[in-house]
Design a protein around this motif. Structure first.
Motif, PDB file in Angstrom:
ATOM      1  N   LYS A 143      28.709  26.135  40.363  1.00 40.44           N
ATOM      2  CA  LYS A 143      27.366  26.735  40.272  1.00 40.44           C
ATOM      3  C   LYS A 143      27.292  27.944  41.202  1.00 40.44           C
ATOM      4  O   LYS A 143      26.462  28.009  42.088  1.00 40.44           O
ATOM      5  CB  LYS A 143      26.310  25.705  40.671  1.00 40.44           C
ATOM      6  N   LEU A 144      28.145  28.924  40.962  1.00 40.93           N
ATOM      7  CA  LEU A 144      28.296  30.048  41.879  1.00 40.93           C
ATOM      8  C   LEU A 144      27.156  31.058  41.846  1.00 40.93           C
ATOM      9  O   LEU A 144      26.850  31.672  42.853  1.00 40.93           O
ATOM     10  CB  LEU A 144      29.612  30.784  41.603  1.00 40.93           C
ATOM     11  N   GLY A 145      26.575  31.285  40.695  1.00 40.00           N
ATOM     12  CA  GLY A 145      25.593  32.355  40.591  1.00 40.00           C
ATOM     13  C   GLY A 145      26.297  33.699  40.540  1.00 40.00           C
ATOM     14  O   GLY A 145      27.490  33.786  40.264  1.00 40.00           O
ATOM     15  N   SER A 146      25.582  34.756  40.830  1.00 37.28           N
ATOM     16  CA  SER A 146      26.128  36.115  40.751  1.00 37.28           C
ATOM     17  C   SER A 146      27.171  36.368  41.829  1.00 37.28           C
ATOM     18  O   SER A 146      27.061  35.857  42.945  1.00 37.28           O
ATOM     19  CB  SER A 146      25.009  37.141  40.898  1.00 37.28           C
ATOM     20  N   ALA A 147      28.148  37.201  41.482  1.00 40.18           N
ATOM     21  CA  ALA A 147      29.202  37.562  42.428  1.00 40.18           C
ATOM     22  C   ALA A 147      28.603  38.241  43.644  1.00 40.18           C
ATOM     23  O   ALA A 147      27.702  39.065  43.525  1.00 40.18           O
ATOM     24  CB  ALA A 147      30.217  38.479  41.756  1.00 40.18           C
ATOM     25  N   PRO A 148      29.110  37.904  44.833  1.00 39.97           N
ATOM     26  CA  PRO A 148      28.599  38.530  46.053  1.00 39.97           C
ATOM     27  C   PRO A 148      29.195  39.912  46.268  1.00 39.97           C
ATOM     28  O   PRO A 148      30.088  40.346  45.529  1.00 39.97           O
ATOM     29  CB  PRO A 148      29.088  37.562  47.136  1.00 39.97           C
ATOM     30  N   ALA A 149      28.719  40.586  47.301  1.00 42.06           N
ATOM     31  CA  ALA A 149      29.324  41.854  47.701  1.00 42.06           C
ATOM     32  C   ALA A 149      30.808  41.610  47.918  1.00 42.06           C
ATOM     33  O   ALA A 149      31.208  40.574  48.437  1.00 42.06           O
ATOM     34  CB  ALA A 149      28.672  42.359  48.984  1.00 42.06           C
ATOM     35  N   GLY A 150      31.605  42.545  47.492  1.00 37.85           N
ATOM     36  CA  GLY A 150      33.058  42.385  47.581  1.00 37.85           C
ATOM     37  C   GLY A 150      33.655  42.043  46.237  1.00 37.85           C
ATOM     38  O   GLY A 150      34.845  42.209  46.017  1.00 37.85           O
ATOM     39  N   GLY A 151      32.840  41.542  45.314  1.00 38.56           N
ATOM     40  CA  GLY A 151      33.311  41.204  43.980  1.00 38.56           C
ATOM     41  C   GLY A 151      32.981  42.326  43.027  1.00 38.56           C
ATOM     42  O   GLY A 151      32.288  43.267  43.409  1.00 38.56           O
ATOM     43  N   GLY A 168      36.991  23.380  34.384  1.00 35.68           N
ATOM     44  CA  GLY A 168      36.247  24.070  33.326  1.00 35.68           C
ATOM     45  C   GLY A 168      34.927  24.632  33.805  1.00 35.68           C
ATOM     46  O   GLY A 168      34.648  25.823  33.625  1.00 35.68           O
ATOM     47  N   PRO A 169      34.086  23.807  34.452  1.00 35.95           N
ATOM     48  CA  PRO A 169      32.819  24.339  34.955  1.00 35.95           C
ATOM     49  C   PRO A 169      33.002  25.432  36.016  1.00 35.95           C
ATOM     50  O   PRO A 169      32.220  26.380  36.062  1.00 35.95           O
ATOM     51  CB  PRO A 169      32.124  23.110  35.556  1.00 35.95           C
ATOM     52  N   ALA A 170      34.025  25.324  36.854  1.00 38.45           N
ATOM     53  CA  ALA A 170      34.260  26.357  37.871  1.00 38.45           C
ATOM     54  C   ALA A 170      34.693  27.671  37.225  1.00 38.45           C
ATOM     55  O   ALA A 170      34.206  28.742  37.604  1.00 38.45           O
ATOM     56  CB  ALA A 170      35.305  25.882  38.884  1.00 38.45           C
ATOM     57  N   LEU A 171      35.575  27.606  36.233  1.00 37.48           N
ATOM     58  CA  LEU A 171      35.985  28.823  35.528  1.00 37.48           C
ATOM     59  C   LEU A 171      34.798  29.455  34.804  1.00 37.48           C
ATOM     60  O   LEU A 171      34.601  30.670  34.855  1.00 37.48           O
ATOM     61  CB  LEU A 171      37.112  28.517  34.542  1.00 37.48           C
ATOM     62  N   ALA A 172      33.993  28.622  34.151  1.00 38.59           N
ATOM     63  CA  ALA A 172      32.806  29.138  33.450  1.00 38.59           C
ATOM     64  C   ALA A 172      31.845  29.797  34.431  1.00 38.59           C
ATOM     65  O   ALA A 172      31.259  30.839  34.135  1.00 38.59           O
ATOM     66  CB  ALA A 172      32.118  28.005  32.692  1.00 38.59           C
ATOM     67  N   SER A 173      31.703  29.226  35.623  1.00 41.54           N
ATOM     68  CA  SER A 173      30.824  29.788  36.637  1.00 41.54           C
ATOM     69  C   SER A 173      31.306  31.165  37.086  1.00 41.54           C
ATOM     70  O   SER A 173      30.499  32.078  37.304  1.00 41.54           O
ATOM     71  CB  SER A 173      30.740  28.827  37.830  1.00 41.54           C
ATOM     72  N   LEU A 174      32.615  31.334  37.198  1.00 42.49           N
ATOM     73  CA  LEU A 174      33.181  32.640  37.551  1.00 42.49           C
ATOM     74  C   LEU A 174      32.828  33.690  36.499  1.00 42.49           C
ATOM     75  O   LEU A 174      32.447  34.813  36.827  1.00 42.49           O
ATOM     76  CB  LEU A 174      34.700  32.549  37.691  1.00 42.49           C
ATOM     77  N   GLU A 179      30.374  33.522  34.084  1.00 40.98           N
ATOM     78  CA  GLU A 179      28.929  33.716  33.943  1.00 40.98           C
ATOM     79  C   GLU A 179      28.344  34.547  35.085  1.00 40.98           C
ATOM     80  O   GLU A 179      27.390  35.300  34.881  1.00 40.98           O
ATOM     81  CB  GLU A 179      28.231  32.363  33.861  1.00 40.98           C
ATOM     82  N   GLY A 180      28.914  34.418  36.287  1.00 36.58           N
ATOM     83  CA  GLY A 180      28.385  35.137  37.440  1.00 36.58           C
ATOM     84  C   GLY A 180      28.959  36.534  37.630  1.00 36.58           C
ATOM     85  O   GLY A 180      28.608  37.214  38.592  1.00 36.58           O
ATOM     86  N   GLY A 181      29.856  36.954  36.728  1.00 35.09           N
ATOM     87  CA  GLY A 181      30.446  38.281  36.859  1.00 35.09           C
ATOM     88  C   GLY A 181      31.411  38.409  38.021  1.00 35.09           C
ATOM     89  O   GLY A 181      31.553  39.471  38.620  1.00 35.09           O
ATOM     90  N   TRP A 182      32.099  37.322  38.343  1.00 37.06           N
ATOM     91  CA  TRP A 182      33.012  37.296  39.481  1.00 37.06           C
ATOM     92  C   TRP A 182      34.368  37.931  39.184  1.00 37.06           C
ATOM     93  O   TRP A 182      35.138  38.189  40.107  1.00 37.06           O
ATOM     94  CB  TRP A 182      33.248  35.852  39.912  1.00 37.06           C
ATOM     95  N   LEU A 183      34.696  38.143  37.907  1.00 35.16           N
ATOM     96  CA  LEU A 183      36.059  38.545  37.544  1.00 35.16           C
ATOM     97  C   LEU A 183      36.146  39.997  37.093  1.00 35.16           C
ATOM     98  O   LEU A 183      35.330  40.460  36.295  1.00 35.16           O
ATOM     99  CB  LEU A 183      36.579  37.647  36.425  1.00 35.16           C
ATOM    100  N   GLU A 184      37.166  40.680  37.592  1.00 31.90           N
ATOM    101  CA  GLU A 184      37.487  42.009  37.085  1.00 31.90           C
ATOM    102  C   GLU A 184      37.953  41.870  35.634  1.00 31.90           C
ATOM    103  O   GLU A 184      38.307  40.771  35.196  1.00 31.90           O
ATOM    104  CB  GLU A 184      38.582  42.655  37.945  1.00 31.90           C
ATOM    105  N   PRO A 185      38.003  42.960  34.872  1.00 28.47           N
ATOM    106  CA  PRO A 185      38.324  42.881  33.437  1.00 28.47           C
ATOM    107  C   PRO A 185      39.623  42.171  33.068  1.00 28.47           C
ATOM    108  O   PRO A 185      39.691  41.554  32.021  1.00 28.47           O
ATOM    109  CB  PRO A 185      38.351  44.346  33.008  1.00 28.47           C
TER     110      PRO A 185
END
Length: 135
Positions: A52-60, A77-83, A85-91
């Motif tokens: 349940k990470l929410g939006s990526a923090p500064a630095g992401g 699965g839920p952790a990957l989905a959280s990444l 959904e929160g925009g944590w991953l570069e393209p």
């Protein structure tokens, strides 16, 4: 955990590591390791539930993630989905996952499984973000 994989990534040129853990003992161990290795300036320890990470923090967003949740609890699965959904991953980010060998690690929408290996009772799965779905 100990943060060993992220610390290794820092030793090989990563510019920053964000450790995410919900456990007080794990965060205390992370702090001790960061202090012992004088990595305070290039790390941050964040108390959060990785599912349940929410939006990526500064630095992401981030190019590389390591996920090592408690084995056999279906948290990958839920952790990957959280990444995602929160925009944590570069393209084209890589997500390296560790779980129990018998775990079924399915790729959520937005990630493709590019490698999977079993070492004893441990499975390592490597996913890559799809440029079309990652932020």
């Amino acid at each position: 955990g100990t943060g060993a994989l992220a610390i290794e990534a820092l030793s090989r040129g990563a510019r920053f590591a964000l450790f995410v853990d919900n456990g007080a003992e794990a965060r205390a161990l992370l702090r001790a390791n960061v202090e012992a290795l004088a990595l305070g300036g290039v790390t941050r320890i964040w108390r959060a539930d990785a599912t349940k990470l929410g939006s990526a923090p500064a630095g992401g967003p981030f190019a590389l993630t390591f996920l090592d949740p408690p084995y056999g609890q279906a948290l990958v699965g839920p952790a990957l989905a959280s990444l995602i959904e929160g925009g944590w991953l570069e393209p084209t980010a890589l997500c390296v996952v560790e779980d129990v060998a018998k775990a079924e690690v399915a790729a959520p929408t937005g990630l493709a499984l590019i490698d999977e290996r079993v070492y004893g009772d441990t499975k390592i799965a490597i996913f890559q973000a799809s440029a079309a779905t990652a932020i």
